[in-house]
Design a protein around this motif. Structure first.
Motif, short mmCIF file in Angstrom:
data_model
loop_
_atom_site.label_atom_id
_atom_site.label_comp_id
_atom_site.label_asym_id
_atom_site.label_seq_id
_atom_site.Cartn_x
_atom_site.Cartn_y
_atom_site.Cartn_z
N ALA A 1 2.58 1.85 -3.29
CA ALA A 1 1.92 2.35 -4.27
C ALA A 1 1.17 3.84 -4.14
CB ALA A 1 0.60 1.35 -4.47
N ALA A 2 1.66 4.36 -2.77
CA ALA A 2 0.88 5.69 -2.63
C ALA A 2 1.90 6.65 -2.97
CB ALA A 2 0.89 6.02 -1.09
N LEU B 1 -0.15 -6.04 -5.71
CA LEU B 1 -1.12 -6.13 -4.71
C LEU B 1 -2.04 -7.33 -5.26
CD1 LEU B 1 -1.28 -4.66 -2.30
CD2 LEU B 1 -2.94 -3.26 -3.16
N PHE C 1 0.91 -1.14 0.08
CA PHE C 1 -0.05 0.03 0.24
C PHE C 1 0.72 1.25 -0.02
CE2 PHE C 1 -3.95 -1.97 2.17
CZ PHE C 1 -4.46 -2.36 1.20
N THR D 1 0.23 -1.72 -7.86
CA THR D 1 -1.07 -2.20 -7.66
C THR D 1 -1.28 -3.51 -8.19
OG1 THR D 1 -1.55 0.12 -8.50
CG2 THR D 1 -3.36 -1.58 -8.36
N ARG E 1 3.73 2.95 -9.48
CA ARG E 1 2.65 2.84 -8.77
C ARG E 1 1.68 1.67 -9.37
NH1 ARG E 1 0.30 8.56 -7.23
NH2 ARG E 1 -0.65 7.74 -5.55
N ILE E 2 1.47 1.98 -10.71
CA ILE E 2 0.57 0.67 -11.36
C ILE E 2 1.05 -0.61 -11.45
CG2 ILE E 2 -0.26 0.03 -13.76
CD1 ILE E 2 -0.46 2.85 -14.41
#
Lengths: 320, 547
Positions: free
Chosen positions: B317-318, B332, B314, B329, B325-326
């Motif tokens: 990705a922030a 995740l 998390f 994700t 960031r993608i």
């Protein structure tokens, strides 16, 4: 000190209300659904009668079940109620707020699912196992989709707890955004699957071959079945409360100000009725999917969840 | 006395080494109690691991590492000779990568070699194909220490070199490479552990998954360290180190349990077991503790690392660039799918192996494991339960290691409180219990299973028709059908086997054929070769001289 007492009292009230009213929510959904289909349907308090009937039945244990047969319903029930306690219903700032992390919540749901799955495999007959194999398939997609939706919430609210997200969505002007729209659709798909509702499973079905959740608890009876049925009702109310707390956060009170409670309770009841009627309306317009169509349905949810995060990144990049 | 001439061997015990020794000691004790204490190779193997961890110079480290490889090869050879050549081949490969790496100056090439060498030994994708073949081969005690300890020693080498020795030359791609390799291991390991019907092979695949989880944590930490974000680095390191500790407890437990099942029933295939909880109740209860850890369920040993890892994903990705960031994700999503898959694998292990009906008379007549084995498993089980219920205390113990690896970091405290969550669950259960005492009909009655109204099985099938119970492969069929197309090769195999192992095998065959051809050459062919090369050399010389 007074604040802690108020939070404790609010938590107890929250638990009592959800435990007492969860059967009614299921009853209202069933009643509305019957009415929309042009039937009279069972009375709204039918689930209470069903639960009472189960209390008066003898609990039967299959011969080839192990000693753990009686343990699984308690684990499933305990995990679901612990998850219920993490979600703010009529006010934020419950005493559980600091530990109401989304990952803990997902973990408790996984624990409840594990208990139901193992209950389905207890007797080693085909129906329970087939239901378990299907539920495993659904769970893989719904857990991943839930995680990316949670990522969106965490990024918007800057808080990893359910309470924090609810507070942020209530107090700050989040506004309508594409991201949240996608997240809502994804979350609804996950919720429908997790509660065993229409496109993935039929709660009112009577054919063992087509069951998913009901197939796993087929052998259970008496007070053990009571626990499973009650846990399923609590699960439905829990998901509705969660969706209400995140997407309909208006009017949610604060635990430390007693005066905000009555409005919060009234609005929570209103949100529950609204969500129950939406669910009933959705269910009569949809048929149950084939088992292998459900991964596509949940895959779409997963994709929307990812898109909702990606839209956030793009928005942050563009400085919107 | 030993060591390089004039330098000798040097040892040290800093927090990192002490932490890894703490991970190693319980499983070695348990394996020794469970029947390995008489084996000399086992103790040499343990000595090799200890030397690697305690080493303060490169020579001692490599010496210990190779000692560990060689001794474990002997142990694999003793169990099942078939995967032994593959195993020693991988050992040689990792040695060939590590030996130059430790003597190179810090930099990208040195780290890439460390990653290849130690990663191959740890079973990181795409070099994981040997692990599920070799780890189940030796006796259960050795499998336990190989899965729980040896892969950790390989990860220790990555940690020691990536964070400490090469700490000043760290580049962001080191972490990214680790995250990608880790994510691939997580997905492949968890998927295969759900498909595999052999107990020990399934556990070995799960080891691949957990090594992947640890690598993802380490990769996130290295990435954050290179980009100057000590908070995220500390969080991800906590996740990785906690996962090392937890996996070092529950995986040996499960391996020892699988060995006990094999001893008691003569088989370890989920297609033949069933209903073991009746014959082996104590082993079954302990397996439940280990299985809760492997499935990363709350209150189990594996949940806190998963919790920390998801939170570090998390956090990763922030912030940062949009592509990264993608990517996080997507990471995740992989972590979520893998968590659900490993839960399903555990459900399959417990549900088909220990619950349900026995599928053969051998399985029906199984008796609980001998006391020594049960004691060893109970030792690990108690530690597992403690780690699962008191993760905050464990984290306090881990924090000095985190600070040692990322200087200047302030390790965050844990937001997951299992004891409080347990109370939350117990209060409603207490209320329901009171309700049942007051209003419900008491007692239970044992009856034949209802089974949707089907009749009782005939008398010659005392446990019902075994074919009405799902097999290991049947239970995972829906998932295989829905997800196999993307994760498996078109033939239903593993990508790394089809595209890495099989070509390597073919190349080796061709080289062997060539060598054989040279060996069998006649005198005339050899003379022709010598004369031909002489003429060629003169020709080349003549060309050079004519200029």
């Amino acid at each position: 000190m007074l604040a802690i007492l108020a939070a404790l009292f609010a938590t107890l009230l929250h638990l009592a209300m959800i435990m007492l009213l969860a059967p009614m929510v299921s009853g209202i959904v069933a009643k509305l659904r019957a009415r929309l289909q042009g039937r009279r349907g069972p009375p709204w308090h039918q689930p209470y009668l069903d639960l009472r009937r189960l209390l008066h039945k003898t609990t039967l244990i299959p011969e080839n079940a192990t000693e753990l047969y009686q343990l699984w319903p308690y684990i499933a029930f305990g995990a679901i109620t612990a998850a219920v306690l993490l979600i703010p219903s009529f006010c934020t700032g419950l005493i559980t707020a600091p530990i109401s992390d989304f990952i803990s919540f997902i973990g408790l749901l996984a624990l409840a699912r594990a208990a139901v799955l193992l209950a389905g495999l207890e007797t080693g007959f085909g129906f329970g196992a087939a239901g378990a194999a299907r539920d495993v398939l659904f769970g893989i997609f719904s857990e991943a989709a839930l995680l990316v939706v949670v990522l969106t919430f965490v990024l918007i609210a800057h808080s990893p707890t359910i309470d924090g997200v609810s507070v942020a969505f209530r107090d700050h002007q989040i506004g309508l955004s594409v991201s949240l729209g996608f997240a809502l659709v994804a979350l609804l798909s996950v919720a429908l699957t997790e509660t065993g509702r229409m496109p993935s499973d039929n709660p009112a079905g009577h054919l063992e071959l087509a069951m998913v959740h009901e197939a796993m608890i087929l052998e259970y009876s008496g007070r053990l079945l009571f626990l499973f049925q009650y846990a399923a009702m609590l699960r439905l109310t829990m998901w509705m409360t969660l969706i209400g707390a995140v997407f309909l956060p208006f009017g949610v009170g604060r635990a430390e100000s007693l005066l905000s409670w009555p409005l919060g309770i009234l609005l929570w009841g209103g949100k529950m009725v609204f969500l129950a009627s939406t669910l009933a309306g959705f269910e009569i317009f949809n048929a149950k999917m084939r088992v292998f169509r459900v991964p596509e349905f949940l895959g779409l949810a997963l994709l929307l969840g990812m898109l909702s995060s990606i839209f956030l990144f793009v928005a942050a990049r563009l400085g919107v | 006395m030993f060591g390089l001439p004039g330098q000798g061997m040097h040892f040290r015990a800093d927090p990192i080494t002490i932490f890894f020794l703490c991970v190693l000691i319980p499983q070695v004790i348990a394996a020794a109690i469970a029947g390995m204490r008489g084996s000399l190779s086992f103790w040499v193997f343990v000595l090799g691991m200890g030397l690697t961890l305690l080493a303060a110079d490169a020579f001692t480290l490599v010496f210990g590492f190779e000692l560990m490889s060689a001794a474990s090869w002997l142990l694999v050879l003793r169990g099942d000779a078939k995967p032994a050549p593959l195993y020693i081949g991988i050992g040689l490969f990792s040695g060939a990568c590590l030996i130059p790496a430790v003597f190179l100056s810090p930099g990208n090439i040195a780290f890439a070699l460390i990653l290849l060498g130690a990663g191959a030994k740890a079973g990181l994708a795409p070099l994981h194909f040997w692990l599920p073949r070799a780890h189940p081969a030796p006796p259960a005690g050795v499998s336990a220490v190989m899965s729980g300890g040896m892969v950790k020693v390989a990860l220790y080498v990555i940690i020691r070199y990536g964070f400490v020795v090469f700490g000043n030359a760290v580049a962001p791609w080191w972490g990214e490479a680790l995250v990608i390799a880790g994510a691939a291991s997580v997905l492949l390991g968890s998927f295969w552990s759900f498909l595999e019907p052999e107990l020990k092979t399934m556990l070995a695949y799960s080891t691949v998954e957990h090594v992947g989880l640890i690598a993802v944590g380490l990769g996130l930490a290295l990435h954050a360290k290179a980009l100057g974000d000590p908070a995220l680095a500390a969080l991800a390191l906590q996740a990785a180190l906690f996962c090392i500790l937890a996996h070092g407890l529950f995986k040996p437990l499960l391996f020892l349990g699988a060995g006990a099942v094999k001893t008691a029933t003569g088989t370890s295939s989920l297609n033949a077991l069933g209903g073991l909880m009746r014959g082996m109740p104590r082993l079954g209860a302990l397996m439940l503790v280990g299985a809760a850890g492997m499935a990363a369920l709350p209150f189990g040993a594996g949940f806190a690392p998963e919790f920390l890892l998801l939170h570090s994903a998390f956090a990763a990705a922030a912030s940062g660039g949009i592509v990264a960031r993608i990517g996080f994700t997507a990471l995740l999503v992989i972590l979520g799918v893998a968590a659900a898959l490993s839960l399903s694998a555990v459900i399959r292990l417990i549900g088909l192996g220990f619950l349900g009906r026995p599928r053969s008379l051998h399985v029906a007549a199984a008796e609980d494991a001998p006391r020594a084995v049960l004691g060893a498993i109970a030792l690990l089980g108690i530690l597992c339960a403690l780690v699962g219920l008191l993760p905050g205390l464990v984290l306090l113990g881990l924090n000095p290691v985190v600070v040692e690896l990322v200087p200047g970091a302030e390790p965050p405290s844990l937001a997951y409180a299992p004891l409080l969550l347990l109370c939350l669950g117990l209060v409603p259960i207490g209320l329901i219990y009171v309700l049942f005492r007051r209003f419900a009909v008491r007692g239970t009655r044992e009856v034949p299973a209802w089974n949707g109204g089907f009749g009782r099985p005939p008398a010659w099938l005392p446990f019902g028709d075994p074919f009405t119970q799902p097999s290991g492969a049947g239970f995972s069929e829906p998932v295989r059908r829905a997800m196999g197309r993307g994760i498996l090769t078109p033939g239903g195999g593993d990508w790394s086997v089809s595209y890495l192992y099989a070509p390597a095998l073919r190349l080796q065959e061709q080289l062997t054929r060539l060598a054989e051809y040279v060996r069998r050459a006649t005198v005339r062919q050899r003379l022709a070769f010598v004369l031909g090369s002489l003429v060629l050399a003169l020709f080349v010389l003549g060309l050079a001289g004519g200029r």
